[in-house]
Design an enzyme around this catalytic site. Structure first.
Site, short mmCIF file in Angstrom:
data_model
loop_
_atom_site.label_atom_id
_atom_site.label_comp_id
_atom_site.label_asym_id
_atom_site.label_seq_id
_atom_site.Cartn_x
_atom_site.Cartn_y
_atom_site.Cartn_z
N CYS A 163 0.80 -1.22 0.00
CA CYS A 163 0.00 0.00 0.00
C CYS A 163 0.84 1.27 0.00
CB CYS A 163 -0.94 0.01 1.21
SG CYS A 163 -2.11 -1.37 1.20
N HIS A 210 -3.52 7.18 2.60
CA HIS A 210 -3.89 5.88 2.05
C HIS A 210 -5.29 5.52 2.53
CE1 HIS A 210 -3.96 1.73 0.98
NE2 HIS A 210 -3.78 1.29 2.21
N ASN A 238 -10.17 -0.17 -0.19
CA ASN A 238 -8.71 -0.13 -0.21
C ASN A 238 -8.23 -0.74 -1.52
OD1 ASN A 238 -5.97 -0.44 0.13
ND2 ASN A 238 -6.10 -1.36 2.17
#
Length: 351
Positions: free
Chosen positions: A139, A278, A308
């Site tokens: 990520c 994020h 996500n």
């Protein structure tokens, strides 16, 4: 060791003329001059998940802030989304892809172990002269790739670089596991970095320690647990995470690097126009904002409808919010991912 003739050929090869060398050396800054994005059309809503696992729309929203996520169809791969994001960038900002010199693709879900997804993207876009490679930092991947691209431009050796964050993480989600099926979706975002006389990408603080490899991972398919191994366990092919440990470390890591990158560049949180974190979990996003004491309305999100998307979350979030960005805005990016890997970047919006 070399003859004089051969030595002259070697030393002259990098720069056909001195003016080109001089011009490259003057290119100090890297700036974003275009951005594009793509998300699949197919949706996986919380109502869909209620039919598959022991969960509810109310429970998912309360714990994650996610209402739906996009899922790429079978038969398509990470490279397909990246290609669409790059095409979007080129169309909207009138970029000639043939003028790009490098392509850096941040992804944890390559089309295949070999070759690199960046290599496949080149073939699909008919680009035959790019230096193209993948970066896998989960990520945090887009932040890693962005800083790498900026550094290459600042070196004077490159002028135009495409940086992509793209993941088809749904391929690794156990649809019956409510610890992960509620979180992840697919998507791709891309930016065009180019040499500039004005400051664009300012600085980055990037970290990695490996201590979290057991708490957020996809074990199967690598050299340690190959699919061909007779002892291979089926659950190793899915993404797994210990939510509590990841939650705690994510807040701490993102907070610390945000503060560090601001302090070492003599900025306070009041100087920041936008925070782009994020998009892992709305509770993490809120907690990081509180930890660095930034006004809530300065935090950009799109987690509610995309979930996500791993390396794609930050470029997608910026892409979706370009209408609120003004040239010269100071933007703070931050991410946390498997490994653990984490970091924060500072940039001025130059579009």
């Amino acid at each position: 060791m070399f003859s004089n003739k051969l030595r002259n050929q070697i030393t002259k090869k990098p720069y056909p003329n001195q003016s080109m060398k001089s011009n490259l050396q003057k290119q100090r800054f890297a700036a974003i001059s275009a951005i594009g994005g793509f998300v699949p059309y197919q949706k996986r809503t919380n109502k869909d998940l209620e039919l598959i696992s022991d969960t509810s729309d109310e429970w998912i929203i309360k714990r994650t802030g996610i209402k739906e996520r996009r899922i790429l169809e079978n038969g398509f791969a990470t490279s397909d989304m990246a290609v669409e994001a790059i095409k979007n960038l080129a169309e909207v900002y009138h970029k000639d892809l043939r003028s790009a010199e490098a392509l850096i693709v941040a992804t944890s879900t390559p089309d295949m172990p070999m070759p690199a997804t960046a290599n496949i993207i080149c073939q699909k876009l008919n680009l035959n002269t790019l230096w193209a490679f993948d970066v896998n930092s989960a990520c945090s991947g887009f932040l890693y790739a962005l800083d790498l691209g900026a550094s290459l431009i600042e070196s004077g050796r490159y002028r135009n670089i495409i940086v992509v964050g793209a993941d088809k993480i749904s391929s690794y989600v156990n649809i019956k596991d409510r610890n992960t099926n509620i979180l992840f979706g697919d998507g791709a975002g891309a930016v065009w970095l180019e040499a500039s006389s004005d400051e664009g990408i300012i600085d980055a603080v990037l970290r990695s320690n490996g201590s979290g490899k057991d708490f957020l991972n996809i074990e199967g398919g690598g050299s340690l647990y190959p699919f061909s191994d007779e002892s291979f366990q089926d659950d190793k092919k899915y993404i797994k995470q210990d939510g509590k440990i990841v939650f705690k470390n994510a807040i701490q890591g993102m907070r610390d690097t945000c503060i560090e990158v601001m302090q070492r560049n003599n900025f306070s949180v009041q100087d920041i126009q936008w925070l782009v974190p994020h998009q892992a979990n709305q509770r993490i996003i809120d907690a990081v904002g509180k930890e660095i004491d930034i006004d809530q309305h300065k935090t950009l999100t799109n987690i509610k409808y995309y979930g996500n998307t791993i390396a794609a979350t930050i470029p997608l979030c910026i892409w979706e919010n370009t209408t609120v960005l003004n040239k010269g805005d100071l933007i703070l990016l931050t991410a946390f991912g498997a490994g653990f890997s984490w970091g924060a970047s500072l940039l001025k919006w130059t579009i």
